[in-house]
Design a protein around this motif. Structure first.
Motif, PDB file in Angstrom:
ATOM      1  N   ILE A 226      -9.613  -0.779 -11.711  1.00  0.00           N
ATOM      2  CA  ILE A 226     -10.733  -1.560 -11.199  1.00  0.00           C
ATOM      3  C   ILE A 226     -11.959  -0.667 -11.232  1.00  0.00           C
ATOM      4  O   ILE A 226     -12.042   0.325 -10.509  1.00  0.00           O
ATOM      5  CB  ILE A 226     -10.491  -2.066  -9.761  1.00  0.00           C
TER       6      ILE A 226
ATOM      7  N   THR B  47      -6.309 -13.688  -3.558  1.00  0.00           N
ATOM      8  CA  THR B  47      -6.276 -12.961  -4.826  1.00  0.00           C
ATOM      9  C   THR B  47      -7.384 -11.921  -4.903  1.00  0.00           C
ATOM     10  O   THR B  47      -7.156 -10.770  -5.296  1.00  0.00           O
ATOM     11  CB  THR B  47      -6.413 -13.944  -6.004  1.00  0.00           C
TER      12      THR B  47
ATOM     13  N   ASP C  72     -16.243  -4.028 -11.488  1.00  0.00           N
ATOM     14  CA  ASP C  72     -15.252  -5.013 -11.048  1.00  0.00           C
ATOM     15  C   ASP C  72     -15.320  -5.196  -9.539  1.00  0.00           C
ATOM     16  O   ASP C  72     -15.279  -6.318  -9.020  1.00  0.00           O
ATOM     17  CB  ASP C  72     -13.837  -4.579 -11.441  1.00  0.00           C
TER      18      ASP C  72
ATOM     19  N   GLN D 110      -7.121  -7.504  -4.854  1.00  0.00           N
ATOM     20  CA  GLN D 110      -7.724  -6.601  -5.822  1.00  0.00           C
ATOM     21  C   GLN D 110      -8.675  -5.618  -5.140  1.00  0.00           C
ATOM     22  O   GLN D 110      -8.759  -4.452  -5.513  1.00  0.00           O
ATOM     23  CB  GLN D 110      -8.472  -7.417  -6.882  1.00  0.00           C
TER      24      GLN D 110
ATOM     25  N   ARG E 202      -1.025  -2.636  -3.792  1.00  0.00           N
ATOM     26  CA  ARG E 202      -2.091  -2.728  -2.794  1.00  0.00           C
ATOM     27  C   ARG E 202      -2.275  -1.416  -2.030  1.00  0.00           C
ATOM     28  O   ARG E 202      -3.393  -1.045  -1.674  1.00  0.00           O
ATOM     29  CB  ARG E 202      -1.774  -3.854  -1.801  1.00  0.00           C
TER      30      ARG E 202
ATOM     31  N   LEU F 136      -3.549  -8.154 -11.022  1.00  0.00           N
ATOM     32  CA  LEU F 136      -3.137  -6.848 -10.520  1.00  0.00           C
ATOM     33  C   LEU F 136      -2.413  -6.000 -11.564  1.00  0.00           C
ATOM     34  O   LEU F 136      -2.407  -4.771 -11.463  1.00  0.00           O
ATOM     35  CB  LEU F 136      -2.242  -7.016  -9.284  1.00  0.00           C
TER      36      LEU F 136
ATOM     37  N   CYS G 147      -3.526  -2.606 -13.234  1.00  0.00           N
ATOM     38  CA  CYS G 147      -4.907  -2.782 -13.684  1.00  0.00           C
ATOM     39  C   CYS G 147      -5.856  -1.805 -12.998  1.00  0.00           C
ATOM     40  O   CYS G 147      -5.864  -1.716 -11.763  1.00  0.00           O
ATOM     41  CB  CYS G 147      -5.379  -4.207 -13.410  1.00  0.00           C
TER      42      CYS G 147
END
Length: 233
Positions: free
Chosen positions: A82, A165, A86, A169, A30, A68, A80
């Motif tokens: 983004i 969730t 996305d 992201q 994060r 993630l 992942c």
């Protein structure tokens, strides 16, 4: 009996290690300490966290379910990426969830929503303090806490789970662009409008205020991803 107690203790310790590994790895993702696209073996990640591979493996499974990380057979774990597309899709989900969360909160009786309002007010005040002191990381933490409290306190468990969730992201892209934007002076003002609508019990205004806030944030962030070549996020 003694054997069973020892087994229970070992199980509790194992569960605790998995939870600690999960939280540590999730926090690193994060905060972009592990950047999008970063790839490593489970053992390498375990070495970084100072734990054994087993709890990391369990943590990775949970994080893959949350979108993630990606487990690559025989190649390890990949954080992942983004893409702007996305981010746009995630924002659209978050906009809908948080608008409904604000509406639900406004529809609660005053006594039920009072603790949530107190948390939201405290987070907004901390945002204002941090911004005044030019402490952007603390501002971002308080802002994230506001949105987390909003969805957690709405009384709908499904909104809370899905919202968490999606926010996880989204948080990486917001942190990556935090210092590319003008000082975020509008956010706390918009939070105050959401709070006022919830406090007055005006569900329609709460929905509209929460939606407008996230729409503005989306429309501000997406061009930055394109402008600064952050399509790898």
């Amino acid at each position: 009996m003694v054997v069973a107690m020892r087994a229970a203790v070992r199980e509790d310790e194992a569960t605790s290690l998995v939870e600690e590994s999960y939280r540590a790895l999730k926090d690193a993702i994060r905060r972009n300490q592990l950047l999008p696209g970063y790839q490593a073996s489970e053992q390498e990640i375990a070495d970084q966290l100072g734990v054994s591979r087993t709890p990391v493996h369990e943590a990775v499974i949970r994080l893959q379910q949350e979108g993630l990380v990606q487990v690559l057979p025989r190649r390890g774990v990949r954080i992942c990426p983004i893409s702007p597309d996305d981010i746009r899709e995630i924002y659209n989900v978050v906009i809908a969830l948080e608008a409904m969360a604000a509406e639900l909160l406004a529809g609660m009786d005053a006594k039920t929503r009072a603790p949530v309002l107190a948390d939201l007010t405290a987070h907004t005040a901390e945002m204002e303090r941090a911004l005044k002191a030019d402490e952007l990381d603390q501002w971002a933490t308080a802002d994230d806490a506001f949105h987390a409290s909003l969805i957690a306190g709405c009384g709908n468990g499904r909104i809370a789970r899905l919202g968490t969730t999606m926010s996880d992201q989204l948080h990486r892209a917001r942190i990556a662009t935090l210092r590319m934007r003008p000082k975020p002076k509008k956010s706390a003002v918009e939070h105050r409008a959401i709070l006022a609508a919830i406090k007055s019990g005006d569900a329609e205004a709460a929905h509209a205020s929460a939606r407008a806030h996230r729409v503005r944030s989306r429309d501000e962030l997406l061009p930055l991803l394109a402008k600064h070549g952050l399509s790898h996020l």
